[in-house]
Design a protein around this motif. Structure first.
Motif, PDB file in Angstrom:
ATOM      1  N   LEU A   4       0.839  -1.202   0.000  1.00  0.00           N
ATOM      2  CA  LEU A   4       0.000   0.000   0.000  1.00  0.00           C
ATOM      3  C   LEU A   4       0.871   1.247   0.000  1.00  0.00           C
ATOM      4  O   LEU A   4       0.614   2.197  -0.749  1.00  0.00           O
ATOM      5  CB  LEU A   4      -0.924  -0.013   1.223  1.00  0.00           C
ATOM      6  N   TRP A   5       1.905   1.247   0.818  1.00  0.00           N
ATOM      7  CA  TRP A   5       2.827   2.383   0.891  1.00  0.00           C
ATOM      8  C   TRP A   5       3.501   2.638  -0.462  1.00  0.00           C
ATOM      9  O   TRP A   5       3.589   3.770  -0.913  1.00  0.00           O
ATOM     10  CB  TRP A   5       3.863   2.125   1.977  1.00  0.00           C
ATOM     11  N   ARG A   6       3.968   1.559  -1.111  1.00  0.00           N
ATOM     12  CA  ARG A   6       4.598   1.696  -2.434  1.00  0.00           C
ATOM     13  C   ARG A   6       3.594   2.206  -3.465  1.00  0.00           C
ATOM     14  O   ARG A   6       3.922   3.050  -4.293  1.00  0.00           O
ATOM     15  CB  ARG A   6       5.196   0.356  -2.885  1.00  0.00           C
ATOM     16  N   GLY A   7       2.355   1.701  -3.404  1.00  0.00           N
ATOM     17  CA  GLY A   7       1.316   2.160  -4.325  1.00  0.00           C
ATOM     18  C   GLY A   7       1.027   3.643  -4.152  1.00  0.00           C
ATOM     19  O   GLY A   7       0.868   4.371  -5.132  1.00  0.00           O
ATOM     20  N   CYS A   8       0.970   4.083  -2.913  1.00  0.00           N
ATOM     21  CA  CYS A   8       0.759   5.520  -2.641  1.00  0.00           C
ATOM     22  C   CYS A   8       1.922   6.335  -3.182  1.00  0.00           C
ATOM     23  O   CYS A   8       1.716   7.408  -3.758  1.00  0.00           O
ATOM     24  CB  CYS A   8       0.592   5.761  -1.144  1.00  0.00           C
ATOM     25  N   GLY A   9       3.131   5.827  -2.999  1.00  0.00           N
ATOM     26  CA  GLY A   9       4.316   6.520  -3.521  1.00  0.00           C
ATOM     27  C   GLY A   9       4.284   6.629  -5.032  1.00  0.00           C
ATOM     28  O   GLY A   9       4.623   7.667  -5.601  1.00  0.00           O
ATOM     29  N   ARG A  10       3.857   5.552  -5.703  1.00  0.00           N
ATOM     30  CA  ARG A  10       3.762   5.586  -7.177  1.00  0.00           C
ATOM     31  C   ARG A  10       2.698   6.579  -7.630  1.00  0.00           C
ATOM     32  O   ARG A  10       2.914   7.337  -8.575  1.00  0.00           O
ATOM     33  CB  ARG A  10       3.456   4.191  -7.723  1.00  0.00           C
ATOM     34  N   LEU A  11       1.529   6.578  -6.956  1.00  0.00           N
ATOM     35  CA  LEU A  11       0.469   7.523  -7.314  1.00  0.00           C
ATOM     36  C   LEU A  11       0.946   8.955  -7.106  1.00  0.00           C
ATOM     37  O   LEU A  11       0.714   9.817  -7.949  1.00  0.00           O
ATOM     38  CB  LEU A  11      -0.792   7.259  -6.481  1.00  0.00           C
ATOM     39  N   ALA A  13       3.992  10.056  -7.218  1.00  0.00           N
ATOM     40  CA  ALA A  13       4.997  10.389  -8.235  1.00  0.00           C
ATOM     41  C   ALA A  13       4.350  10.628  -9.596  1.00  0.00           C
ATOM     42  O   ALA A  13       4.720  11.556 -10.309  1.00  0.00           O
ATOM     43  CB  ALA A  13       6.031   9.271  -8.331  1.00  0.00           C
ATOM     44  N   ARG A  14       3.379   9.794  -9.975  1.00  0.00           N
ATOM     45  CA  ARG A  14       2.752   9.902 -11.304  1.00  0.00           C
ATOM     46  C   ARG A  14       1.701  10.990 -11.372  1.00  0.00           C
ATOM     47  O   ARG A  14       1.575  11.671 -12.384  1.00  0.00           O
ATOM     48  CB  ARG A  14       2.093   8.573 -11.678  1.00  0.00           C
ATOM     49  N   ARG A  15       0.888  11.084 -10.348  1.00  0.00           N
ATOM     50  CA  ARG A  15      -0.239  12.024 -10.343  1.00  0.00           C
ATOM     51  C   ARG A  15      -0.325  12.728  -8.987  1.00  0.00           C
ATOM     52  O   ARG A  15      -1.180  12.404  -8.158  1.00  0.00           O
ATOM     53  CB  ARG A  15      -1.539  11.289 -10.631  1.00  0.00           C
ATOM     54  N   PRO A  16       0.562  13.698  -8.770  1.00  0.00           N
ATOM     55  CA  PRO A  16       0.602  14.340  -7.443  1.00  0.00           C
ATOM     56  C   PRO A  16      -0.710  15.015  -7.054  1.00  0.00           C
ATOM     57  O   PRO A  16      -1.123  14.958  -5.899  1.00  0.00           O
ATOM     58  CB  PRO A  16       1.755  15.338  -7.549  1.00  0.00           C
ATOM     59  N   TRP A  17      -1.385  15.669  -8.006  1.00  0.00           N
ATOM     60  CA  TRP A  17      -2.645  16.334  -7.673  1.00  0.00           C
ATOM     61  C   TRP A  17      -3.705  15.326  -7.270  1.00  0.00           C
ATOM     62  O   TRP A  17      -4.449  15.550  -6.312  1.00  0.00           O
ATOM     63  CB  TRP A  17      -3.136  17.186  -8.847  1.00  0.00           C
TER      64      TRP A  17
END
Length: 180
Positions: A4-11, A13-17
């Motif tokens: 979950l933490w990695r998924g949040c980090g990817r989101l 990075a890709r879509r900060p807004w």
């Protein structure tokens, strides 16, 4: 949890807004749920779902800019008051709490009143009734958080610290803003 933490980090990075919108909305919604269940003791049957959705919408649409605004504000504070000493942290906190907090609270109360269908006159009366108490409560919570944030936490992680404390703060704001 690590996934979950990695998924949040990817989101982020890709879509900060999008990540900030989801975070702000979720924090506002969670704060309202806590306010209704623990503070107001409504119970699940009397939980006002529309109110929670309104608070989430305020998080998505109004508090969302707080992410970039606060992040930008922290960068400005670092340029205005460079350094990382205790005195610098106190100066940054004083500027943050003296300039940003009063404006944010006034705007938040006005937006919440409008979302709750108050007329302009009713909204103004509610702001006059709640603003001072909300600001004083803000000053009990945020100055120590921000001193620690400005002294110990690197710039890129300061918003995360604020978001962690925001769950408790959002509970208070929801309770305060929705008392009629």
């Amino acid at each position: 949890m690590p996934a979950l933490w990695r998924g949040c980090g990817r989101l982020l990075a890709r879509r900060p807004w999008a990540a900030q919108a989801l975070t702000a909305g979720a924090l506002m919604g969670a704060g309202d749920m806590i306010a209704q269940q623990l503070v107001e003791r409504r119970g699940l049957r009397r939980h006002r779902g529309r109110r929670t959705l309104k608070m989430m919408a305020i998080g998505f649409c109004f508090v969302l800019p707080q992410g970039p605004v606060v992040g930008g504000w922290y960068k400005i504070l670092d340029r205005l008051i460079p350094g990382s000493t205790k005195v610098v942290a106190v100066k940054k906190m004083l500027l943050d709490q003296g300039a940003f907090a009063p404006c944010f609270l006034g705007c938040f109360l006005a937006v919440t009143g409008a979302m709750n269908g108050l007329s302009a006159q009713e909204n103004w009366s509610k702001i006059q009734q709640d603003y001072t108490d909300a600001l004083l409560t803000n000053y009990c919570i945020w100055p120590p958080v921000q001193i620690g944030n400005f002294y110990f936490v690197p710039l890129q992680h300061r918003l995360a610290v604020v978001q962690c404390v925001a769950i408790v703060w959002n509970c208070y704001l929801s309770w305060k803003a929705n008392r009629m």
